[in-house]
Design a protein around this motif. Structure first.
Motif, PDB file in Angstrom:
ATOM      1  N   LEU A  27       4.943  -6.111  -2.009  1.00  0.00           N
ATOM      2  CA  LEU A  27       5.807  -5.769  -3.110  1.00  0.00           C
ATOM      3  C   LEU A  27       4.920  -5.992  -4.322  1.00  0.00           C
ATOM      4  N   SER A  28       3.928  -6.623  -4.556  1.00  0.00           N
ATOM      5  CA  SER A  28       3.032  -6.669  -5.703  1.00  0.00           C
ATOM      6  C   SER A  28       2.252  -5.624  -5.878  1.00  0.00           C
ATOM      7  N   GLY A  29       1.754  -4.940  -4.673  1.00  0.00           N
ATOM      8  CA  GLY A  29       0.850  -3.837  -4.522  1.00  0.00           C
ATOM      9  C   GLY A  29       1.681  -2.686  -4.940  1.00  0.00           C
ATOM     10  N   LEU A  30       2.865  -2.742  -4.255  1.00  0.00           N
ATOM     11  CA  LEU A  30       3.819  -1.562  -4.682  1.00  0.00           C
ATOM     12  C   LEU A  30       4.073  -1.234  -6.284  1.00  0.00           C
ATOM     13  N   TYR A  88      -0.733  -9.213  10.110  1.00  0.00           N
ATOM     14  CA  TYR A  88      -0.115  -8.217   9.040  1.00  0.00           C
ATOM     15  C   TYR A  88      -0.471  -8.719   7.539  1.00  0.00           C
ATOM     16  N   LEU A  89      -0.754 -10.013   7.245  1.00  0.00           N
ATOM     17  CA  LEU A  89      -1.411 -10.140   5.847  1.00  0.00           C
ATOM     18  C   LEU A  89      -2.628  -9.424   5.595  1.00  0.00           C
ATOM     19  N   PHE A  90      -3.580  -9.415   6.522  1.00  0.00           N
ATOM     20  CA  PHE A  90      -4.854  -8.675   6.538  1.00  0.00           C
ATOM     21  C   PHE A  90      -4.803  -7.201   6.464  1.00  0.00           C
ATOM     22  N   MET A  91      -3.808  -6.560   7.115  1.00  0.00           N
ATOM     23  CA  MET A  91      -3.302  -5.133   7.063  1.00  0.00           C
ATOM     24  C   MET A  91      -2.816  -4.942   5.713  1.00  0.00           C
ATOM     25  N   THR A  92      -1.970  -5.628   5.192  1.00  0.00           N
ATOM     26  CA  THR A  92      -1.438  -5.536   3.688  1.00  0.00           C
ATOM     27  C   THR A  92      -2.595  -5.811   2.804  1.00  0.00           C
ATOM     28  N   ALA A  93      -3.551  -6.690   2.851  1.00  0.00           N
ATOM     29  CA  ALA A  93      -4.573  -6.752   1.726  1.00  0.00           C
ATOM     30  C   ALA A  93      -5.548  -5.551   1.823  1.00  0.00           C
ATOM     31  N   VAL A  94      -5.859  -5.120   3.151  1.00  0.00           N
ATOM     32  CA  VAL A  94      -6.664  -4.079   2.903  1.00  0.00           C
ATOM     33  C   VAL A  94      -6.150  -2.684   2.555  1.00  0.00           C
ATOM     34  N   LEU A  95      -4.750  -2.306   2.792  1.00  0.00           N
ATOM     35  CA  LEU A  95      -4.006  -1.469   2.305  1.00  0.00           C
ATOM     36  C   LEU A  95      -4.001  -1.521   0.867  1.00  0.00           C
ATOM     37  N   LEU A  96      -3.623  -2.389   0.349  1.00  0.00           N
ATOM     38  CA  LEU A  96      -3.302  -2.694  -1.268  1.00  0.00           C
ATOM     39  C   LEU A  96      -4.399  -3.681  -1.980  1.00  0.00           C
ATOM     40  N   PRO A  97      -5.640  -3.414  -2.195  1.00  0.00           N
ATOM     41  CA  PRO A  97      -6.448  -4.249  -2.600  1.00  0.00           C
ATOM     42  C   PRO A  97      -6.377  -4.284  -4.199  1.00  0.00           C
ATOM     43  N   ASP A  98      -6.857  -5.679  -4.334  1.00  0.00           N
ATOM     44  CA  ASP A  98      -6.713  -6.011  -5.890  1.00  0.00           C
ATOM     45  C   ASP A  98      -7.414  -4.950  -6.756  1.00  0.00           C
ATOM     46  N   GLU A  99      -8.403  -4.492  -6.523  1.00  0.00           N
ATOM     47  CA  GLU A  99      -9.293  -3.733  -7.169  1.00  0.00           C
ATOM     48  C   GLU A  99     -10.042  -2.496  -6.110  1.00  0.00           C
ATOM     49  N   ILE A 100      -9.659  -1.244  -6.709  1.00  0.00           N
ATOM     50  CA  ILE A 100     -10.109  -0.039  -5.817  1.00  0.00           C
ATOM     51  C   ILE A 100     -11.453   0.488  -6.157  1.00  0.00           C
ATOM     52  N   LYS A 101     -11.902   0.067  -7.453  1.00  0.00           N
ATOM     53  CA  LYS A 101     -13.387   0.533  -7.606  1.00  0.00           C
ATOM     54  C   LYS A 101     -14.213  -0.296  -6.839  1.00  0.00           C
ATOM     55  N   SER A 102     -15.182   0.510  -6.017  1.00  0.00           N
ATOM     56  CA  SER A 102     -16.153  -0.300  -5.170  1.00  0.00           C
ATOM     57  C   SER A 102     -17.340   0.705  -5.258  1.00  0.00           C
ATOM     58  N   ASN A 103     -18.397  -0.001  -4.494  1.00  0.00           N
ATOM     59  CA  ASN A 103     -19.824   0.591  -4.401  1.00  0.00           C
ATOM     60  C   ASN A 103     -19.959   1.788  -3.830  1.00  0.00           C
ATOM     61  N   ASN A 108      -9.736   6.085  -5.777  1.00  0.00           N
ATOM     62  CA  ASN A 108      -8.406   6.150  -5.782  1.00  0.00           C
ATOM     63  C   ASN A 108      -8.061   5.299  -4.453  1.00  0.00           C
ATOM     64  N   HIS A 109      -6.644   4.797  -4.286  1.00  0.00           N
ATOM     65  CA  HIS A 109      -6.293   4.096  -3.254  1.00  0.00           C
ATOM     66  C   HIS A 109      -6.548   5.005  -1.860  1.00  0.00           C
ATOM     67  N   TYR A 110      -6.280   6.384  -1.867  1.00  0.00           N
ATOM     68  CA  TYR A 110      -6.716   7.044  -0.851  1.00  0.00           C
ATOM     69  C   TYR A 110      -8.087   7.057  -0.311  1.00  0.00           C
ATOM     70  N   ALA A 115     -11.924   5.077   3.337  1.00  0.00           N
ATOM     71  CA  ALA A 115     -13.470   4.382   3.527  1.00  0.00           C
ATOM     72  C   ALA A 115     -13.284   3.127   4.333  1.00  0.00           C
ATOM     73  N   ARG A 116     -12.253   2.467   4.458  1.00  0.00           N
ATOM     74  CA  ARG A 116     -12.208   1.312   5.435  1.00  0.00           C
ATOM     75  C   ARG A 116     -10.960   1.281   6.132  1.00  0.00           C
ATOM     76  N   ARG A 117     -10.854   2.513   6.687  1.00  0.00           N
ATOM     77  CA  ARG A 117      -9.822   2.751   7.718  1.00  0.00           C
ATOM     78  C   ARG A 117     -10.081   1.973   8.857  1.00  0.00           C
ATOM     79  N   TYR A 118     -11.294   1.738   9.396  1.00  0.00           N
ATOM     80  CA  TYR A 118     -11.754   1.135  10.488  1.00  0.00           C
ATOM     81  C   TYR A 118     -11.117  -0.537  10.542  1.00  0.00           C
ATOM     82  N   TRP A 119     -11.255  -0.929   9.411  1.00  0.00           N
ATOM     83  CA  TRP A 119     -10.608  -2.231   9.168  1.00  0.00           C
ATOM     84  C   TRP A 119      -9.204  -2.320   9.496  1.00  0.00           C
ATOM     85  N   PHE A 120      -8.349  -1.345   8.792  1.00  0.00           N
ATOM     86  CA  PHE A 120      -7.088  -1.063   8.692  1.00  0.00           C
ATOM     87  C   PHE A 120      -6.515  -1.072  10.200  1.00  0.00           C
ATOM     88  N   TYR A 121      -7.167   0.203  10.596  1.00  0.00           N
ATOM     89  CA  TYR A 121      -6.565   0.329  12.244  1.00  0.00           C
ATOM     90  C   TYR A 121      -7.295  -0.457  13.268  1.00  0.00           C
TER      91      TYR A 121
END
Length: 191
Positions: A27-30, A88-103, A108-110, A115-121
């Motif tokens: 909900l906070s990510g949304l 479930y908590l891990f998938m949510t955290a990967v899907l909706l990170p606190d920050e999307i800017k990365s190295n 953007n979120h997509y 880039a991190r789909r391996y972790w989510f799937y």
């Protein structure tokens, strides 16, 4: 040491806390998409996965409410339950990170998700495997619905997960998320 009077209540509380954190993160990510529409742009993949996770958590928790009393709780089963809820908590955290800017250049979120789909799937694969084991733990092996539909749906899920992991194309990511969202609607209707 004396046994706790209602161990299942304790396990429910711990499970509920972890799942509550997952729903809160969803909900906070949304809400970030609403609060900061220029910085956080909603995309169809995220919308579908958010729907899926919210639905999957609600169905899981509903099923757990019906089966908690059937389990003779032990410490290994307690750890198992924590692991399952944490997926479930891990998938949510990967899907909706606190920050999307990365190295890795995700802007953007997509892009971040792809880039991190391996972790989510991977987490979704683990969660689904834990779900199948959970069915055996809570209902017993004899209650497994060994039907063509059971094998067909589970086969489809594993094929979709493999597709999501291996094909970063937008059409593949949307298709996988859409089918999982539809499967969630199907499981909600069956409940």
């Amino acid at each position: 040491m004396e046994p706790v009077a209602d161990l299942s209540l304790y396990v429910r509380l711990i499970s509920g806390m972890i799942l509550g954190l997952a729903v809160g993160k969803l909900l906070s990510g949304l809400a970030k998409f609403v609060q900061h529409p220029q910085e956080y742009r909603m995309n169809i993949v995220h919308a579908l996965w958010i729907f899926f996770l919210f639905g999957a958590i609600s169905v899981f928790w509903w099923e757990e409410a019906q089966t908690f009393g059937k389990v003779q709780w032990s410490y290994p089963l307690y750890l198992y339950q924590i692991l399952y809820c944490s997926s479930y908590l891990f998938m949510t955290a990967v899907l909706l990170p606190d920050e999307i800017k990365s190295n890795d250049g995700a802007e953007n979120h997509y892009e971040y998700f792809v880039a991190r789909r391996y972790w989510f799937y991977g987490a979704l694969l683990i969660s689904h495997s834990l779900d199948m084991a959970n069915l055996v733990i809570k209902e017993g092996f004899a209650e497994l619905p060994m039907t063509p539909m059971f094998f067909g749906i589970n086969g489809l899920i594993f094929v979709l997960l493999a597709l999501g992991i291996t094909v970063p194309k937008r059409w593949a990511q949307i298709s996988v998320a859409a089918i999982f969202a539809l499967l969630t609607i199907f499981s909600m209707v069956l409940e």
